[in-house]
Design a protein around this motif. Structure first.
Motif, PDB file in Angstrom:
ATOM      1  N   UNK A 118       0.449  28.039  48.912  1.00 62.20           N
ATOM      2  CA  UNK A 118       0.176  27.308  47.683  1.00 62.20           C
ATOM      3  C   UNK A 118       1.466  26.836  47.042  1.00 62.20           C
ATOM      4  N   UNK A 119       2.514  27.642  47.123  1.00 62.13           N
ATOM      5  CA  UNK A 119       3.775  27.317  46.485  1.00 62.13           C
ATOM      6  C   UNK A 119       4.505  26.168  47.173  1.00 62.13           C
ATOM      7  N   UNK A 120       4.192  25.949  48.433  1.00 60.17           N
ATOM      8  CA  UNK A 120       4.924  24.959  49.222  1.00 60.17           C
ATOM      9  C   UNK A 120       4.834  23.565  48.592  1.00 60.17           C
ATOM     10  N   UNK A 121       3.687  23.195  48.114  1.00 63.99           N
ATOM     11  CA  UNK A 121       3.482  21.840  47.600  1.00 63.99           C
ATOM     12  C   UNK A 121       3.034  21.835  46.142  1.00 63.99           C
ATOM     13  N   UNK A 122       3.322  22.902  45.433  1.00 63.57           N
ATOM     14  CA  UNK A 122       2.796  22.998  44.081  1.00 63.57           C
ATOM     15  C   UNK A 122       3.355  21.950  43.129  1.00 63.57           C
ATOM     16  N   UNK A 123       4.538  21.398  43.434  1.00 64.13           N
ATOM     17  CA  UNK A 123       5.116  20.384  42.553  1.00 64.13           C
ATOM     18  C   UNK A 123       4.783  18.957  42.985  1.00 64.13           C
ATOM     19  N   UNK A 124       4.001  18.818  44.061  1.00 64.45           N
ATOM     20  CA  UNK A 124       3.715  17.473  44.616  1.00 64.45           C
ATOM     21  C   UNK A 124       2.388  16.941  44.091  1.00 64.45           C
ATOM     22  N   UNK A 125       2.254  16.905  42.816  1.00 64.66           N
ATOM     23  CA  UNK A 125       0.985  16.514  42.203  1.00 64.66           C
ATOM     24  C   UNK A 125       0.700  15.023  42.312  1.00 64.66           C
ATOM     25  N   UNK A 126       1.755  14.217  42.393  1.00 63.15           N
ATOM     26  CA  UNK A 126       1.570  12.767  42.359  1.00 63.15           C
ATOM     27  C   UNK A 126       1.398  12.145  43.741  1.00 63.15           C
ATOM     28  N   UNK A 127       1.498  12.916  44.800  1.00 61.26           N
ATOM     29  CA  UNK A 127       1.406  12.365  46.157  1.00 61.26           C
ATOM     30  C   UNK A 127       0.032  11.764  46.414  1.00 61.26           C
ATOM     31  N   UNK A 128       0.052  10.616  47.105  1.00 59.75           N
ATOM     32  CA  UNK A 128      -1.207  10.000  47.564  1.00 59.75           C
ATOM     33  C   UNK A 128      -1.400  10.194  49.072  1.00 59.75           C
ATOM     34  N   UNK A 129      -0.319  10.436  49.800  1.00 59.61           N
ATOM     35  CA  UNK A 129      -0.430  10.668  51.247  1.00 59.61           C
ATOM     36  C   UNK A 129       0.479  11.819  51.649  1.00 59.61           C
ATOM     37  N   UNK A 130      -0.103  12.780  52.344  1.00 58.59           N
ATOM     38  CA  UNK A 130       0.629  13.949  52.832  1.00 58.59           C
ATOM     39  C   UNK A 130       0.449  14.035  54.341  1.00 58.59           C
ATOM     40  N   UNK A 131       1.598  14.054  55.023  1.00 57.42           N
ATOM     41  CA  UNK A 131       1.562  14.044  56.484  1.00 57.42           C
ATOM     42  C   UNK A 131       2.376  15.223  57.000  1.00 57.42           C
ATOM     43  N   UNK A 132       1.675  16.230  57.551  1.00 60.34           N
ATOM     44  CA  UNK A 132       2.339  17.404  58.119  1.00 60.34           C
ATOM     45  C   UNK A 132       1.926  17.576  59.581  1.00 60.34           C
ATOM     46  N   UNK A 133       1.788  16.448  60.293  1.00 64.00           N
ATOM     47  CA  UNK A 133       1.444  16.501  61.716  1.00 64.00           C
ATOM     48  C   UNK A 133       2.607  17.071  62.536  1.00 64.00           C
ATOM     49  N   UNK A 134       2.287  17.436  63.761  1.00 64.68           N
ATOM     50  CA  UNK A 134       3.295  17.886  64.731  1.00 64.68           C
ATOM     51  C   UNK A 134       4.117  19.065  64.226  1.00 64.68           C
ATOM     52  N   UNK A 135       3.429  20.040  63.668  1.00 65.70           N
ATOM     53  CA  UNK A 135       4.047  21.318  63.348  1.00 65.70           C
ATOM     54  C   UNK A 135       3.287  22.391  64.132  1.00 65.70           C
ATOM     55  N   UNK A 136       3.414  23.621  63.735  1.00 67.36           N
ATOM     56  CA  UNK A 136       2.650  24.708  64.352  1.00 67.36           C
ATOM     57  C   UNK A 136       1.740  25.377  63.322  1.00 67.36           C
ATOM     58  N   UNK A 137       1.214  24.578  62.450  1.00 71.08           N
ATOM     59  CA  UNK A 137       0.404  25.103  61.349  1.00 71.08           C
ATOM     60  C   UNK A 137      -0.891  25.724  61.882  1.00 71.08           C
ATOM     61  N   UNK A 138      -1.119  26.990  61.545  1.00 76.05           N
ATOM     62  CA  UNK A 138      -2.367  27.644  61.919  1.00 76.05           C
ATOM     63  C   UNK A 138      -3.106  28.208  60.723  1.00 76.05           C
TER      64      UNK A 138
END
Length: 969
Positions: free
Chosen positions: A339-359
């Motif tokens: 939750x803390x990772x993007x807590x300050x990104x309130x204004x974003x319209x597009x979030x792209x976290x492809x090509x990681x190892x997110x599980x």
């Protein structure tokens, strides 16, 4: 008959006029005979209309060319000679290509370019020289390219740029110098100062620093600057030289271990909207300074290949930039998004976290992003639908492709009421619950391909009222039941290819009233599944693909009912490449009902023939592909119902001849592919029946190289309408001594009758003959007339010798004289010879048979008399009939070798006056003759000699020298 002799001096003006006319005519005929330079490319092909220069593209890529082709059409606008072995550009390589706008010479071996070699390309707008071996850009390299706007020089070995090499490029907007060996930023100074330059790519070089004073002292209009992958140690801007810069890419810089950021005033980069800091070797503090510099304008930020700890810190800094709307975080080895990772990104319209190892994703991760419309989580390791993606009413695009999601549940898309696009392809999904899509009221695009779905489970019975595109390809569906897609009334495209569908129930596509495209290829569908009750309820279907299935027919008998009778809007039908045995036969009424069909692809079906009525139901057919079959031959009647046919594909069809195209009503065909057949000889009438043909592919046919194909070679080289693809590679298969020889290298000129040259030779001969006749008549009038009558006499003589017998003669002598000399004949000759000496004479006014042709009377008189006495005077020589008489008599004298001719001269005639009468002069020279005595002289000797001449036998003239002693004239 009296004939007037024209003197040589008369009509000389007319003669010279005729000569001038003749010379002019010869020049005109030469122009006609000169062959028109036809359209023929040995190593290239054309795309577009040959008559439309603005659309003409010449493609010469991958042809192993070592030089620029010389036969490029002058009006070409696009030329592609990429991926060859060209090592040098010569000064005349592009001469005459003044209309060329795009030139691609990428991926060659070019290391040398002659100065001024590109100066002929005044209209050039785009030039591609990427992936070559250029090392130096000389002063005059780009001379004459004032209209060039795009220049690709990336992936060369450039080390030096002349200070004036870019000076002619006043219209240049984009330059790509990526991946060269440039060291000093001052070398690009002449480039950035071009008046219209907007984009400069100089990444992957050897620049160690970027300092504003090295490139300019004044502001420039540059919008994009790519410095990525350079060993930059410092980035310094001390003046406002880049006020319009919008995109800055410094990714993977600082390869020497660190990179300094020195921008004294934040306003210097106040318009930068896109920033790439991926993989940069820079301290976290300096990276923070970079983000602070663009704090007022940054919209898109890319942070690839940065450690997880640093990316979290930088994300927090970046998300405090109020203008930031897009954040891309690829390849950062992130496994958990808290939750803390993007807590300050309130204004974003597009979030792209492809090509990681997110599980794993925190359930509330995106809840604070109240404007989020696009979320990309593809290419990660999510095993189930994350709860974090639920309850996001502003989300429009959700990408979860290339994960390992095994199942979907009813709450997985809860409250995603604004979602329009959902990508779930390349997962492990095997089941679709009935309620899974119930909240997706606005969904337009759904991609579920490349999963393991076995059954649809009524998932599409309701819940997706606005869905227009559905992809279920590469799954494991085995059947489609009635009503499976009943709730998809808005669906336009349905992709079901590469499943295991072996059964289609009646009404399988019921409810798809707006469907325009249905793809069922690569399944296990048989002919029993292709029936009109299955394909009912598809009134707007335009494309149907059922290729690569197991459809087959044992004969071409009519089907009852025909399978596509309800598809009246279908325009594109594909049934090619049926598995197992192939289709084998195409039923006569297979296409019945397809009145709107434009394209029919039926290749590789193992069909051996087509019934003449196959296409009677498809009058609008425009595109036909029946290649890779075993036709051997087709019938012209087959194509009579398709007058609009434009493109035909008949390659690998084992055709032995193209004669079926004659009389096939194919006047609109522009594209014909008959490559890889068994065609040995091409009939000229074939291409006369295709008047609109502009593209012909006959590659890989076993041509017979002889006179039978000579016209084809001449046509290929001269025709300026039809492009013959790969003509330079046509090879001979017969005769054996020419096997594998290139057809165009065989000497066949002796076989060809060039029509223009034929006209030239014919008309030249006619004109020469006319002039010769005119000259002959002008200067040799009497000789010509005499020769003419001589020839007629020869014909008559031959005729009479076959008719008359040598036994007995009716007369002793035939008297040949002119009417003006008749008084002498009647008063002197006739009384003496008939009255005193008792000879029987033949006189034309007395003895010729009335009503009989004159020439026949002459022949009968001469051949019916033992002798012929010619009474010669000036009048006699000018008489037409007298001339004939002496000619016939002389033929008898010389050809029968009989002493039958007696010459009596009433007047003294000099020998030169006899010269026009060749036979007369010959007689006078070889024989003695009698002359009528002058006034006052005795005539006794004359009559005695004449009597002796009449008494001689018909032997040879040499045996009867009776007139010896008489003086010749």
């Amino acid at each position: 008959m009296t004939l007037k002799i024209t003197m040589p001096g008369e009509q000389s003006g007319s003669t010279f006029s005729q000569l001038r006319l003749f010379l002019c005519f010869l020049m005109y005929c030469w122009v006609l005979a000169d062959p028109v330079c036809g359209y023929f490319l040995k190593n290239c092909t054309i795309r577009g209309n040959l008559s439309d220069p603005s659309n003409m593209k010449v493609l010469c890529e991958k042809r192993n060319l070592e030089v620029v082709p010389k036969d490029i059409p002058r009006k070409v606008s696009v030329l592609n000679v990429a991926m060859n072995n060209i090592s040098k550009i010569g000064k005349l390589d592009f001469k005459g290509l003044s209309n060329l706008k795009i030139l691609n010479m990428s991926r060659n071996q070019i290391s040398s370019v002659d100065d001024g070699s590109l100066s002929h390309l005044e209209a050039l707008q785009e030039l591609g020289l990427a992936h070559n071996r250029l090392t130096i850009l000389s002063d005059h390299l780009f001379q004459g390219l004032a209209n060039l706007s795009l220049l690709h020089l990336d992936n060369n070995l450039i080390t030096t740029i002349s200070s004036s090499s870019f000076q002619p490029l006043s219209s240049l907007k984009t330059v790509n110098l990526t991946k060269n060996n440039l060291h000093n930023m001052k070398e690009v100074q002449p480039i950035v100062q071009l008046p219209h330059l907007q984009e400069l790519y100089i990444g992957s070089n050897r620049f160690t620093s970027f300092q504003s004073q090295e490139i300019s002292n004044t502001s420039i209009e540059l919008r994009l600057l790519d410095l990525s992958r350079n060993p930059l140690g410092i980035f310094r801007i001390t003046a406002d030289v880049l006020p319009y810069l919008e995109v800055l890419d410094i990714a993977y810089c600082g390869q020497l271990g660190h990179m300094e950021w020195d921008v004294l005033d934040r306003s210097f980069l106040s318009n930068v909207k896109r920033l790439n800091l991926s993989g940069i070797e820079m301290s976290l503090e300096r990276m923070g300074m970079v983000l602070q510099t663009v704090n007022s304008s940054l919209v898109h930020l890319r942070l690839y290949d940065i450690s997880e700890e640093r990316v979290k810190a930088l994300t927090d800094i970046a998300c405090h930039i109020p203008t930031l709307s897009l954040l891309r975080l690829h390849h950062n080895n992130i496994s958990v998004l808290s939750k803390e990772f993007l807590q300050s990104c309130k204004q974003l319209t597009e979030m792209d976290v492809c090509d990681n190892n997110i599980n794993q994703l925190s359930e509330l991760l995106f809840r604070s992003m109240e404007q989020l419309s696009t979320l990309k989580l593809g290419h990660n390791r999510l095993s189930s639908m994350p709860k974090a993606t639920r309850n996001l009413p502003t989300l429009k695009i959700l990408d979860l492709s290339f994960n390992i999601i095994h199942e979907l549940g009813c709450p997985d898309f809860a409250n995603l009421t604004g979602l329009t696009q959902l990508f779930l392809f390349h997962n492990q999904i095997s089941n679709l619950p009935e309620c899974v899509f119930q909240d997706l009221k606005e969904l337009r695009i759904l991609k579920l391909g490349s999963n393991k779905i076995l059954t649809l489970n009524d998932a599409f019975m309701s819940g997706l009222p606005k869905l227009e595109y559905l992809s279920m390809s590469y799954n494991k569906l085995s059947s489609i039941s009635k009503g499976d897609f009943k709730g998809l009334a808005s669906l336009k495209t349905l992709l079901l290819f590469d499943n295991q569908i072996a059964s289609l129930e009646d009404g399988a596509f019921e409810g798809l009233v707006n469907l325009t495209e249905l793809r069922l290829q690569s399944n296990k569908i048989t002919q029993t599944d292709i029936r009109n009750t299955v394909l009912t309820g598809l009134p707007l279907l335009r494309t149907l693909d059922i290729s690569c299935n197991y459809i087959t027919y044992v004969n071409d008998d009519k089907l009852d009912p025909p399978p596509f009778s309800h598809l009246t809007s279908l325009e594109n039908l594909q049934i090619h490449s049926q598995r197992h045995k192939g289709l084998c036969h195409l039923p006569i009424n297979f296409l019945e009902g397809l009145k709107s069909l434009l394209a029919f692809k039926a290749g590789n079906l193992n069909i051996k023939d087509l019934h003449p009525n196959t296409f009677i139901h498809t009058p609008r057919l425009w595109y036909l592909d029946v290649s890779k079959n075993e036709f051997t031959a087709l019938t012209p009647k087959l194509f009579h119902p398709t007058p609009r046919l434009n493109r035909m594909y008949l390659s690998k069809a084992r055709l032995q001849s193209l004669d079926f195209l004659v009389g096939a009503n194919l006047s609109r065909v522009t594209f014909l592919q008959v490559s890889k057949n068994d065609i040995t000889v091409v009939n000229e009438t074939v291409f006369r029946s295709l008047p609109a043909l502009t593209y012909l592919d006959m590659q890989d046919n076993p041509f017979t190289c002889g006179c039978s194909d000579a016209w084809f070679v001449q046509w290929m080289e001269s025709d300026n309408q039809t492009q013959i693809v790969g003509a330079g590679e046509f090879t001979c298969n017969y005769p054996a001594d020419l096997k594998d020889t290139k057809l165009l290298d065989v000497e066949l000129q002796f076989c060809i009758v060039h029509l223009g040259l034929y006209y030239y030779i014919s008309t030249t001969c006619l004109v020469l003959l006319t002039l010769i006749a005119s000259f002959a008549y002008h200067f040799l009038k009497w000789q010509v007339i005499y020769g003419y009558y001589l020839f007629l006499a020869f014909l008559y003589d031959t005729k009479q010798r076959n008719k008359l017998t040598p036994h007995g003669c009716q007369y002793d002598a035939f008297i040949s004289y002119n009417a003006h000399d008749e008084p002498w004949v009647l008063r002197e000759l006739l009384p003496e010879l008939e009255g005193e000496q008792g000879w029987k004479l033949c006189l034309h006014h007395r003895d010729f048979q009335p009503g009989k042709p004159i020439i026949d009377n002459i022949m009968d008189g001469i051949y019916g008399s033992r002798k012929t006495i010619c009474v010669i005077s000036h009048r006699y020589l000018e008489s037409e009939w007298c001339s004939r008489e002496i000619q016939v008599a002389s033929f008898r004298l010389f050809d029968e070798q009989k002493d039958v001719l007696i010459l009596v001269f009433l007047e003294e005639i000099p020998t030169h006056q006899l010269s026009p009468y060749h036979r007369m002069r010959k007689l006078v020279k070889r024989r003695t003759y009698l002359s009528w005595p002058r006034a006052g002289e005795q005539t006794g000797v004359f009559w005695q000699q004449l009597r002796l001449a009449l008494e001689t036998k018909d032997g040879s003239a040499e045996e009867n020298p009776i007139l010896s002693g008489v003086q010749a004239l």
